[in-house]
Design a protein around this motif. Structure first.
Motif, PDB file in Angstrom:
ATOM      1  N   PRO A   1       9.364  -3.167   2.745  1.00 30.13           N
ATOM      2  CA  PRO A   1       9.442  -2.827   1.313  1.00 30.13           C
ATOM      3  C   PRO A   1       8.478  -1.708   0.936  1.00 30.13           C
ATOM      4  O   PRO A   1       7.350  -1.643   1.427  1.00 30.13           O
ATOM      5  CB  PRO A   1       9.054  -4.138   0.622  1.00 30.13           C
ATOM      6  CG  PRO A   1       8.194  -4.846   1.619  1.00 30.13           C
ATOM      7  CD  PRO A   1       8.740  -4.491   2.956  1.00 30.13           C
ATOM      8  N   VAL A   2       8.946  -0.823   0.079  1.00 29.90           N
ATOM      9  CA  VAL A   2       8.086   0.225  -0.482  1.00 29.90           C
ATOM     10  C   VAL A   2       7.407  -0.360  -1.719  1.00 29.90           C
ATOM     11  O   VAL A   2       8.064  -0.700  -2.700  1.00 29.90           O
ATOM     12  CB  VAL A   2       8.907   1.479  -0.847  1.00 29.90           C
ATOM     13  CG1 VAL A   2       8.001   2.533  -1.469  1.00 29.90           C
ATOM     14  CG2 VAL A   2       9.613   2.023   0.390  1.00 29.90           C
ATOM     15  N   MET A   3       6.085  -0.456  -1.679  1.00 29.85           N
ATOM     16  CA  MET A   3       5.339  -1.158  -2.723  1.00 29.85           C
ATOM     17  C   MET A   3       4.640  -0.239  -3.715  1.00 29.85           C
ATOM     18  O   MET A   3       4.077  -0.714  -4.701  1.00 29.85           O
ATOM     19  CB  MET A   3       4.307  -2.091  -2.087  1.00 29.85           C
ATOM     20  CG  MET A   3       4.905  -3.186  -1.235  1.00 29.85           C
ATOM     21  SD  MET A   3       3.638  -4.292  -0.566  1.00 29.85           S
ATOM     22  CE  MET A   3       4.656  -5.568   0.179  1.00 29.85           C
ATOM     23  N   GLY A   4       4.658   1.059  -3.449  1.00 33.56           N
ATOM     24  CA  GLY A   4       4.002   1.969  -4.370  1.00 33.56           C
ATOM     25  C   GLY A   4       3.832   3.342  -3.772  1.00 33.56           C
ATOM     26  O   GLY A   4       4.394   3.662  -2.718  1.00 33.56           O
ATOM     27  N   SER A   5       3.059   4.169  -4.437  1.00 26.45           N
ATOM     28  CA  SER A   5       2.787   5.525  -3.977  1.00 26.45           C
ATOM     29  C   SER A   5       1.347   5.613  -3.486  1.00 26.45           C
ATOM     30  O   SER A   5       0.632   4.610  -3.405  1.00 26.45           O
ATOM     31  CB  SER A   5       3.028   6.522  -5.113  1.00 26.45           C
ATOM     32  OG  SER A   5       2.124   6.274  -6.181  1.00 26.45           O
ATOM     33  N   PHE A   6       0.903   6.819  -3.167  1.00 28.13           N
ATOM     34  CA  PHE A   6      -0.433   6.994  -2.606  1.00 28.13           C
ATOM     35  C   PHE A   6      -1.529   6.529  -3.561  1.00 28.13           C
ATOM     36  O   PHE A   6      -2.584   6.062  -3.115  1.00 28.13           O
ATOM     37  CB  PHE A   6      -0.649   8.458  -2.244  1.00 28.13           C
ATOM     38  CG  PHE A   6       0.147   8.915  -1.048  1.00 28.13           C
ATOM     39  CD1 PHE A   6       0.849   8.000  -0.273  1.00 28.13           C
ATOM     40  CD2 PHE A   6       0.204  10.255  -0.697  1.00 28.13           C
ATOM     41  CE1 PHE A   6       1.582   8.405   0.824  1.00 28.13           C
ATOM     42  CE2 PHE A   6       0.925  10.675   0.408  1.00 28.13           C
ATOM     43  CZ  PHE A   6       1.624   9.748   1.170  1.00 28.13           C
ATOM     44  N   GLY A   7      -1.305   6.627  -4.838  1.00 28.53           N
ATOM     45  CA  GLY A   7      -2.320   6.222  -5.797  1.00 28.53           C
ATOM     46  C   GLY A   7      -2.384   4.733  -6.040  1.00 28.53           C
ATOM     47  O   GLY A   7      -3.277   4.248  -6.754  1.00 28.53           O
ATOM     48  N   ASP A   8      -1.435   3.982  -5.450  1.00 25.74           N
ATOM     49  CA  ASP A   8      -1.373   2.536  -5.693  1.00 25.74           C
ATOM     50  C   ASP A   8      -1.835   1.714  -4.505  1.00 25.74           C
ATOM     51  O   ASP A   8      -1.646   0.496  -4.485  1.00 25.74           O
ATOM     52  CB  ASP A   8       0.074   2.127  -6.034  1.00 25.74           C
ATOM     53  CG  ASP A   8       0.666   2.945  -7.163  1.00 25.74           C
ATOM     54  OD1 ASP A   8      -0.077   3.220  -8.120  1.00 25.74           O
ATOM     55  OD2 ASP A   8       1.858   3.305  -7.074  1.00 25.74           O
ATOM     56  N   VAL A   9      -2.452   2.345  -3.496  1.00 24.84           N
ATOM     57  CA  VAL A   9      -2.755   1.642  -2.248  1.00 24.84           C
ATOM     58  C   VAL A   9      -3.659   0.441  -2.484  1.00 24.84           C
ATOM     59  O   VAL A   9      -3.398  -0.672  -2.006  1.00 24.84           O
ATOM     60  CB  VAL A   9      -3.389   2.604  -1.224  1.00 24.84           C
ATOM     61  CG1 VAL A   9      -3.782   1.839   0.044  1.00 24.84           C
ATOM     62  CG2 VAL A   9      -2.421   3.724  -0.871  1.00 24.84           C
ATOM     63  N   ALA A  10      -4.757   0.622  -3.216  1.00 25.36           N
ATOM     64  CA  ALA A  10      -5.707  -0.468  -3.434  1.00 25.36           C
ATOM     65  C   ALA A  10      -5.033  -1.640  -4.158  1.00 25.36           C
ATOM     66  O   ALA A  10      -5.246  -2.809  -3.802  1.00 25.36           O
ATOM     67  CB  ALA A  10      -6.907   0.028  -4.229  1.00 25.36           C
ATOM     68  N   GLU A  11      -4.197  -1.340  -5.148  1.00 22.24           N
ATOM     69  CA  GLU A  11      -3.503  -2.392  -5.880  1.00 22.24           C
ATOM     70  C   GLU A  11      -2.501  -3.101  -4.988  1.00 22.24           C
ATOM     71  O   GLU A  11      -2.365  -4.337  -5.034  1.00 22.24           O
ATOM     72  CB  GLU A  11      -2.802  -1.797  -7.096  1.00 22.24           C
ATOM     73  CG  GLU A  11      -2.060  -2.825  -7.947  1.00 22.24           C
ATOM     74  CD  GLU A  11      -1.366  -2.187  -9.141  1.00 22.24           C
ATOM     75  OE1 GLU A  11      -0.613  -2.899  -9.828  1.00 22.24           O
ATOM     76  OE2 GLU A  11      -1.570  -0.968  -9.361  1.00 22.24           O
ATOM     77  N   VAL A  12      -1.799  -2.340  -4.152  1.00 21.41           N
ATOM     78  CA  VAL A  12      -0.825  -2.931  -3.235  1.00 21.41           C
ATOM     79  C   VAL A  12      -1.527  -3.856  -2.243  1.00 21.41           C
ATOM     80  O   VAL A  12      -1.044  -4.958  -1.951  1.00 21.41           O
ATOM     81  CB  VAL A  12      -0.055  -1.822  -2.492  1.00 21.41           C
ATOM     82  CG1 VAL A  12       0.754  -2.411  -1.334  1.00 21.41           C
ATOM     83  CG2 VAL A  12       0.866  -1.078  -3.450  1.00 21.41           C
ATOM     84  N   VAL A  13      -2.681  -3.433  -1.738  1.00 23.30           N
ATOM     85  CA  VAL A  13      -3.430  -4.260  -0.792  1.00 23.30           C
ATOM     86  C   VAL A  13      -3.861  -5.560  -1.454  1.00 23.30           C
ATOM     87  O   VAL A  13      -3.768  -6.650  -0.873  1.00 23.30           O
ATOM     88  CB  VAL A  13      -4.650  -3.490  -0.260  1.00 23.30           C
ATOM     89  CG1 VAL A  13      -5.585  -4.414   0.504  1.00 23.30           C
ATOM     90  CG2 VAL A  13      -4.206  -2.343   0.632  1.00 23.30           C
ATOM     91  N   ALA A  14      -4.326  -5.476  -2.692  1.00 24.42           N
ATOM     92  CA  ALA A  14      -4.763  -6.681  -3.408  1.00 24.42           C
ATOM     93  C   ALA A  14      -3.600  -7.639  -3.655  1.00 24.42           C
ATOM     94  O   ALA A  14      -3.743  -8.857  -3.502  1.00 24.42           O
ATOM     95  CB  ALA A  14      -5.417  -6.281  -4.728  1.00 24.42           C
ATOM     96  N   ASN A  15      -2.443  -7.099  -4.026  1.00 23.46           N
ATOM     97  CA  ASN A  15      -1.285  -7.955  -4.324  1.00 23.46           C
ATOM     98  C   ASN A  15      -0.691  -8.586  -3.065  1.00 23.46           C
ATOM     99  O   ASN A  15      -0.210  -9.723  -3.098  1.00 23.46           O
ATOM    100  CB  ASN A  15      -0.216  -7.153  -5.055  1.00 23.46           C
ATOM    101  CG  ASN A  15      -0.672  -6.710  -6.442  1.00 23.46           C
ATOM    102  OD1 ASN A  15      -1.540  -7.347  -7.053  1.00 23.46           O
ATOM    103  ND2 ASN A  15      -0.101  -5.624  -6.941  1.00 23.46           N
ATOM    104  N   SER A  16      -0.697  -7.837  -1.970  1.00 23.01           N
ATOM    105  CA  SER A  16      -0.091  -8.337  -0.733  1.00 23.01           C
ATOM    106  C   SER A  16      -1.080  -9.070   0.159  1.00 23.01           C
ATOM    107  O   SER A  16      -0.679  -9.671   1.158  1.00 23.01           O
ATOM    108  CB  SER A  16       0.517  -7.172   0.059  1.00 23.01           C
ATOM    109  OG  SER A  16      -0.496  -6.260   0.448  1.00 23.01           O
TER     110      SER A  16
END
Length: 485
Positions: free
Chosen positions: A205-220
């Motif tokens: 799954p594509v979870m976001g863009s380059f600016g969303d990495v920290a948020e994606v890591v926290a959510n996943s």
């Protein structure tokens, strides 16, 4: 817990379900600690038991010293780096750390014994510590194999968020799935801002863009972030990304633009306040190449001597079961594009080359190679020889003649070389080998691109240590008979 048997280890290791990386890592480290201490206990008990059986009086000081070994042994290994998380699962770093720790403790014990003129420590230096070292290395080897089997079914994996362009992420996913023993599993992706979120990434799954990495890591709740080479993520962007991952202690991996170059050729050199990646050129001559050539010919000669009777038996079986000679000669391309005649046991019917033209449309390989899983030209004995790579044993003669090496890229046919692109011709700067990375990574099950990539990786990073590792792995691959046809 007895070293050499896995019942108790399996019970403990199997008791840990599919948990987060930090939880299973702590459980795995505890197993290593218990096992290493048990290895020291076994070594101590063996040496003291032999001396007691022989009727040798053992002073109380030796029992105290033996107890000190049980405490000192895991501490020494920890100081040597044997419990670092990154060392487990692959590479030689773990075994080097155990070896360095053991040798260091032996040296320290010997120096202390000499300085204090203590004779009681000699049995420790000459027997107990070496036995503890060998036993611990074997235990670590068995634990690594167990870890690999766990990872093959999806356990004990590190959850990774891949950051980069679609093609790079797809390649990373393929590599991780092909080699699960690395323990990395891509669970999500972050693409450049101008990409659609509905991009197909082979189920990732594509979870976001380059600016969303920290948020994606926290959510996943991912364990690591793998940043692949892309122009959008420069030094400043990577620095900010690293800062955003500090709080959660999420590992950050950055793939350099120059791929398939091993650690020994890479060093970081600070220049004018900037960390520059220095890449040394591979060595294709000189002392190292001379040592490799001597090693190849010595081992090949010894192997021919030891295998003389089995080789003669194979010759007899081939002649009795099919018409034609037992040996098959074929022109191959060696180092620098020089052609030579490779010798193998014949595994096909005599007119196999003429029948090949009729089977070109049945080719199952996706590159310049010609491969058919159920090739009708292969004899019954030939199928057995191919499955266990016995047909390649006569190539030891090519190794002795200096035309081939024990380890190297696959020896290609002249018509294959004629189709090579410029980068693929890089395979020809070293001697072809009887085995190689392609042999221990899937053999004929590999795609053309994958086999070329492995050959080029070997060319860029060859060393005698790597050759020994490949030879060691070749034995287990060949005995299983997987990927050969």
């Amino acid at each position: 817990m007895r070293v050499g048997t896995e019942e108790s280890v399996v019970a403990l290791l199997g008791a840990v379900p599919r948990l987060g990386s930090s939880i299973w890592t702590r459980a795995y480290l505890r197993l290593l600690l218990y096992g290493d201490t048990t290895c020291a206990l076994i070594a101590c008990a063996c040496v003291l038991g032999v001396r007691l059986t022989a009727g040798v009086f053992i002073p109380i000081a030796e029992f105290v010293l033996g107890f000190g070994l049980l405490v000192t042994w895991p501490i020494t290994l920890m100081l040597a780096g044997a419990y670092r998380r990154r060392a487990h699962g692959e590479g030689t770093e773990e075994f080097k750390a155990v070896f360095n720790g053991g040798v260091g403790l032996m040296a320290a014990t010997a120096i202390m014994a000499y300085a204090t003129q203590t004779a009681v420590a000699r049995s420790f230096v000459m027997a107990m510590l070496p036995l503890a070292l060998v036993t611990t290395l074997y235990y670590r080897f068995r634990m690594r194999k167990r870890l690999h089997r766990k990872r093959a079914v999806g356990d004990y994996m590190r959850q990774v968020i891949a950051v980069g362009h679609r093609e790079s992420i797809l390649d990373l996913v393929v590599q991780f799935r092909r080699q699960p023993h690395h323990g990395m599993q891509v669970v999500g992706a972050c693409l450049p801002p101008d990409h659609s979120m509905n991009v197909d990434l082979d189920g990732i799954p594509v979870m976001g863009s380059f600016g969303d990495v920290a948020e994606v890591v926290a959510n996943s709740r991912a364990d690591a972030v793998a940043v692949l080479a892309c122009p959008e993520l420069d030094g400043a962007a990577l620095r900010r990304l690293a800062w955003s991952l500090e709080t959660a202690r999420t590992d950050l991996f950055v793939a350099p633009a120059l791929m398939d170059v091993a650690g020994p050729r890479i060093s970081i050199r600070p220049v004018a306040g900037m960390p520059l990646l220095h890449v040394e050129h591979p060595e294709f001559g000189g002392t190292r190449q001379f040592v490799k050539s001597v090693f190849d010919r010595f081992v090949a000669g010894l192997a021919l001597l030891l295998l003389a009777l089995p080789l003669l038996l194979i010759v007899v079986v081939i002649r009795l079961t099919s018409q034609g000679p037992a040996l098959f000669y074929q022109t191959r391309v060696g180092r620098g594009g020089k052609e030579f005649r490779v010798v193998k046991f014949r595994t096909m019917v005599v007119d196999a080359e003429q029948l090949k033209k009729q089977l070109l449309e049945a080719n199952e390989f996706d590159g310049v190679l010609f491969k058919i899983r159920n090739d009708p030209r292969i004899t019954r004995v030939g199928a057995f020889l191919r499955k266990y790579s016995l047909d390649e044993l006569p190539q030891l003669l090519n190794v002795i003649r200096g035309e081939m090496s024990l380890v190297g890229p696959r020896p290609p046919l002249p018509d294959e070389v004629a189709k090579y692109r410029t980068d693929v011709r890089r395979r020809l700067v070293v001697k072809p080998g009887m085995t190689g990375l392609w042999q221990v990574s899937g053999r004929s099950d590999l795609s053309w691109e994958e086999s070329v990539r492995l050959d080029l990786r070997y060319v860029e990073n060859w060393s005698l240590i790597l050759d020994l590792q490949i030879l060691w792995k070749t034995w287990s691959v060949v005995t299983r008979g997987e990927g050969a046809y």
